[in-house]
Design an enzyme around this catalytic site. Structure first.
Site, mmCIF file in Angstrom:
data_model
loop_
_atom_site.group_PDB
_atom_site.id
_atom_site.type_symbol
_atom_site.label_atom_id
_atom_site.label_comp_id
_atom_site.label_asym_id
_atom_site.label_seq_id
_atom_site.Cartn_x
_atom_site.Cartn_y
_atom_site.Cartn_z
ATOM 1 N N GLY A 10 -31.896 4.538 20.971
ATOM 2 C CA GLY A 10 -33.127 5.209 21.366
ATOM 3 C C GLY A 10 -32.847 6.545 22.032
ATOM 4 N N LYS A 11 -31.874 6.557 22.928
ATOM 5 C CA LYS A 11 -31.509 7.807 23.593
ATOM 6 C C LYS A 11 -30.914 8.807 22.602
ATOM 7 C CE LYS A 11 -30.650 6.124 28.309
ATOM 8 N NZ LYS A 11 -29.672 6.076 29.408
ATOM 9 N N ASP A 67 -28.147 9.731 33.300
ATOM 10 C CA ASP A 67 -28.412 8.471 33.971
ATOM 11 C C ASP A 67 -29.874 8.540 34.349
ATOM 12 O OD1 ASP A 67 -27.526 5.912 34.694
ATOM 13 O OD2 ASP A 67 -27.533 6.472 36.799
ATOM 14 N N SER A 68 -30.592 7.528 33.981
ATOM 15 C CA SER A 68 -32.027 7.564 34.172
ATOM 16 C C SER A 68 -32.537 6.169 34.455
ATOM 17 C CB SER A 68 -32.721 8.137 32.930
ATOM 18 O OG SER A 68 -32.342 7.420 31.771
ATOM 19 N N TYR A 152 -38.467 0.456 29.552
ATOM 20 C CA TYR A 152 -39.678 0.098 30.297
ATOM 21 C C TYR A 152 -40.935 0.799 29.773
ATOM 22 C CZ TYR A 152 -36.387 -1.827 33.719
ATOM 23 O OH TYR A 152 -35.391 -2.555 34.331
ATOM 24 N N ASP A 153 -40.827 1.523 28.680
ATOM 25 C CA ASP A 153 -41.976 2.263 28.152
ATOM 26 C C ASP A 153 -43.234 1.404 27.987
ATOM 27 O OD1 ASP A 153 -40.425 4.534 28.095
ATOM 28 O OD2 ASP A 153 -40.258 4.639 25.921
ATOM 29 N N LYS A 173 -44.277 12.003 23.588
ATOM 30 C CA LYS A 173 -43.398 11.501 24.647
ATOM 31 C C LYS A 173 -42.392 12.572 25.065
ATOM 32 C CE LYS A 173 -39.962 7.968 25.738
ATOM 33 N NZ LYS A 173 -39.170 6.809 25.243
ATOM 34 N N HIS A 178 -39.431 12.096 31.286
ATOM 35 C CA HIS A 178 -38.384 12.518 32.207
ATOM 36 C C HIS A 178 -37.190 13.095 31.448
ATOM 37 C CE1 HIS A 178 -37.638 8.512 30.789
ATOM 38 N NE2 HIS A 178 -36.528 8.341 31.470
ATOM 39 N N ARG A 179 -36.825 12.468 30.331
ATOM 40 C CA ARG A 179 -35.674 12.938 29.559
ATOM 41 C C ARG A 179 -36.012 14.244 28.848
ATOM 42 N NH1 ARG A 179 -34.746 8.460 27.478
ATOM 43 N NH2 ARG A 179 -33.398 7.815 29.185
#
Length: 201
Positions: A10-11, A67-68, A152-153, A173, A178-179
């Site tokens: 996903g990232k 890191d998130s 956690y979306d 999105k 945040h990303r």
């Protein structure tokens, strides 16, 4: 070329979309899929730096690590840096969401404030660094909604969008996450401090 220091699909997809114009490569494409970096830092910033430096040394490439996680006000900022490990290694994304909802059972909507925070760090093998941060404010829903996203979306209501994070398209999105915000902030720094990555397809 920039190595995206994560094995999270996903990232990887988000980074690829949000860094259009900069050629990116995954650890698996460089034969480094098995490299693990212990996240021993006490903050997102510390962990991002640890990972970026380790991947840069291992790959010989400029490496971008994040890191998130999720900070929930009613839980004193938890799960925070432990977001990916909340509840232990045996839980998947769905299990972590259920655990979070259970921890907030009975907490009214006005007290369910939360935010996603992302700290990014880029490191070159020669020691050059760049860092940036992005935040997305919102609250924790009382039940999952939507079919998109990851982590956690499904239980996060994005205040700016007025919808659940998992209800947003990838582009929607990316504009508020945040990303997405952290990547928008670090992109000019990448091109400035690591000129060798510019001009790639």
């Amino acid at each position: 070329m920039v190595l995206i220091a994560t094995g999270n699909p996903g990232k990887l997809a988000e980074f690829g979309r949000l860094l259009r114009g900069i050629r990116t490569v995954s650890p698996a494409e460089r034969g480094l899929a098995d490299l693990l970096v212990a996240e021993t830092g006490s903050t997102f910033h510390d962990n991002a730096l640890l990972k970026a430096r380790a991947w840069a040394e291992a790959s010989g490439l400029v490496s971008l690590a994040d890191d998130s996680g999720l900070e929930v006000d009613a839980l004193g900022g938890a799960p925070g840096v432990l977001s990916a490990r909340y509840g232990g290694e045996g839980l998947d994304d769905g299990g972590r969401c259920r655990l979070l909802l259970g921890a907030l059972d009975g907490v009214p909507p006005e007290e369910r404030g939360a935010r996603f925070r992302c700290c990014l760090a880029a490191a070159a093998p020669d020691g050059r660094l760049a860092t940036a941060e992005g935040v997305c404010e919102g609250r924790i829903l009382e039940a999952p909604v939507g079919r998109g996203g990851f982590g956690y979306d499904p239980v996060f209501f994005a205040a700016e969008a007025g919808r659940g994070m998992a209800e947003l398209s990838a582009d929607e999105k990316g504009a508020i996450s945040h990303r997405g915000r952290a990547l928008g902030a670090i992109r000019p720094l990448l091109l400035e401090r690591f000129p060798e990555i510019a001009g790639r397809p």
